[in-house]
Design an enzyme around this catalytic site. Structure first.
Site, PDB file in Angstrom:
ATOM      1  N   HIS A 158      53.824  21.444  42.316  1.00 33.61           N
ATOM      2  CA  HIS A 158      53.334  20.505  41.191  1.00 33.61           C
ATOM      3  C   HIS A 158      53.116  21.141  40.077  1.00 33.61           C
ATOM      4  O   HIS A 158      52.705  20.169  39.251  1.00 33.61           O
ATOM      5  CB  HIS A 158      51.932  20.126  42.061  1.00 33.61           C
ATOM      6  N   GLY A 195      57.297  39.571  41.760  1.00 33.54           N
ATOM      7  CA  GLY A 195      58.872  39.234  41.033  1.00 33.54           C
ATOM      8  C   GLY A 195      58.793  37.663  40.648  1.00 33.54           C
ATOM      9  O   GLY A 195      57.766  36.965  40.413  1.00 33.54           O
ATOM     10  N   PHE A 231      60.118  33.672  41.209  1.00 33.63           N
ATOM     11  CA  PHE A 231      60.784  32.840  42.166  1.00 33.63           C
ATOM     12  C   PHE A 231      61.887  32.120  41.640  1.00 33.63           C
ATOM     13  O   PHE A 231      62.608  31.298  42.059  1.00 33.63           O
ATOM     14  CB  PHE A 231      59.791  31.909  42.835  1.00 33.63           C
ATOM     15  N   ASP A 233      54.378  36.852  44.429  1.00 31.99           N
ATOM     16  CA  ASP A 233      53.819  36.419  43.327  1.00 31.99           C
ATOM     17  C   ASP A 233      54.349  37.335  42.025  1.00 31.99           C
ATOM     18  O   ASP A 233      54.996  38.405  42.228  1.00 31.99           O
ATOM     19  CB  ASP A 233      52.458  36.099  43.162  1.00 31.99           C
TER      20      ASP A 233
END
Ligand SMILES: C[S@@+](CC[C@H](N)C(=O)[O-])C[C@H]1O[C@@H](n2cnc3c(N)ncnc32)[C@H](O)[C@@H]1O
Length: 333
Positions: free
Chosen positions: A243, A223, A225, A199
């Site tokens: 979402h 980090g 994504f 995360d």
């Protein structure tokens, strides 16, 4: 009055009153304070440093909707419904209640009309920045949000683990896993699985509990994504992540994972299936929350399949869980 359509409609329109009353009850830890049994509102007012009469009015309102039960002498006890606001029960919704009434969340929702007019994300319209940057600069809001996510996770983790066999993986990366509630539930259920919690750095910095509990079976990596995720795992979990984003960003995230995963790897997207017309209010209302807060959307199975295809992944199928969240599975080949 509530049995006729106008009464029912009025109750829906006034739903904000219930949300805010539950929020205040969570802030004052009313459910935890009643965990050992009934107490008077005077007693609770002294302990919470609140106004005697105003707190009584809050508590009797909560009793009128079944969250508390009022006894004689202005004493209150928890009902089965109210138990869910305790901090120490499985599936507690306290963390979510703590977030929804806060100005950051509440005020943003009050501008929903601007998004409906323009199609733009409400949060950006109101605050001039995205939710993630905003929270990153406000540790208190970040902690409240992560707590809300953990709270919601408690609602679904067990059901998802019952429905889907995570025990067949050697290593699972929980991509944007927050404080790691889902990963912890998987590691607790299957002691042969190792996990990586990935995360934003500020978020994984608060995941010490995971290390304390699982030692070297689990590591954390900070980090983005959009840049890279840890490579070589058998499964990449994305729970309540896609979402949050519009299609373009979802495809970018999936492509980063596609690059990091081995040939036999799987991507597991855990989300609500939007469902057909006239059903599934939790998903349809969550979809509005996605418009208001992160600027994403809830999707149907076909829409997830299309995202996978656009990122070069092969959609395998969906597994439904009893909590209304499905596991949408895609493979690298
Ligand atoms: C809706 S929460 C879901 C958290 C967790 N998967 C769960 O279900 O409880 C979204 C998560 O995405 C993370 N996130 C947002 N932007 C990110 C980025 N660029 N890279 C990594 N994580 C990110 C947030 O920190 C947050 O933990």
């Amino acid at each position: 009055m509530e049995d006729n359509p106008r009464g029912a409609l009025l109750r829906l329109v006034s739903g904000y009153q219930v949300s805010q009353a539950l929020h205040v009850a969570a802030r004052l830890d009313i459910a935890d304070r009643l965990a050992a049994g009934a107490r008077s509102s005077d007693d609770l007012a002294a302990e919470t440093k609140t106004h005697v009469d105003a707190l009584y009015r809050l508590l009797r309102a909560l009793a009128s909707i079944g969250v508390l039960h009022e006894l004689d002498g202005r004493r209150f006890e928890l009902t089965e419904l109210g138990e869910g606001l305790r901090s120490d029960v499985a599936g507690s919704v306290r963390g979510w209640a703590l977030m929804i009434g806060r100005p950051m969340h509440w005020n943003t929702w009050s501008s929903l009309v601007e998004s409906v007019r323009t199609g733009e994300n409400t949060f950006r319209l109101v605050h001039g920045t995205d939710v993630w940057s905003y929270r990153a600069q406000r540790p208190e809001e970040l902690a409240i949000f992560d707590g809300a996510m953990t709270s919601m996770s408690g609602q679904v983790d067990a059901a998802v683990i019952d429905a889907y066999d995570f025990g067949r993986f050697r290593q699972v990366v929980d991509v944007a896993g927050g404080r790691g509630a889902m990963l912890a539930a998987i590691l607790a259920r299957h002691d042969t699985v190792r996990g990586v919690l990935f995360d934003q750095p500020d978020v994984v910095a608060n995941a010490q509990a995971l290390h304390d509990r699982f030692g070297d079976r689990c590591r954390t990596v900070g980090g983005s994504f959009f840049e890279r995720v840890p490579d070589g795992a058998d499964a990449y979990l994305l729970k309540s992540i896609l979402h949050d984003w519009e299609d373009e960003e979802c495809i970018a995230i999936l492509r980063v994972i596609r690059k990091a995963m081995p040939q036999h790897g799987l991507v597991l997207v855990l989300e609500r299936d939007l469902g057909g017309p006239n059903e599934n209010a939790p998903a349809k209302l969550s979809d509005l929350n996605m418009l208001v807060n992160p600027g994403g959307r809830e999707r149907s199975e076909n829409e997830y399949a299309a995202l996978f295809a656009a990122a070069g992944l092969r959609y395998v199928g969906a597994t439904q869980s009893a909590a209304g969240v499905s596991v949408f599975e895609a493979s690298a080949t």
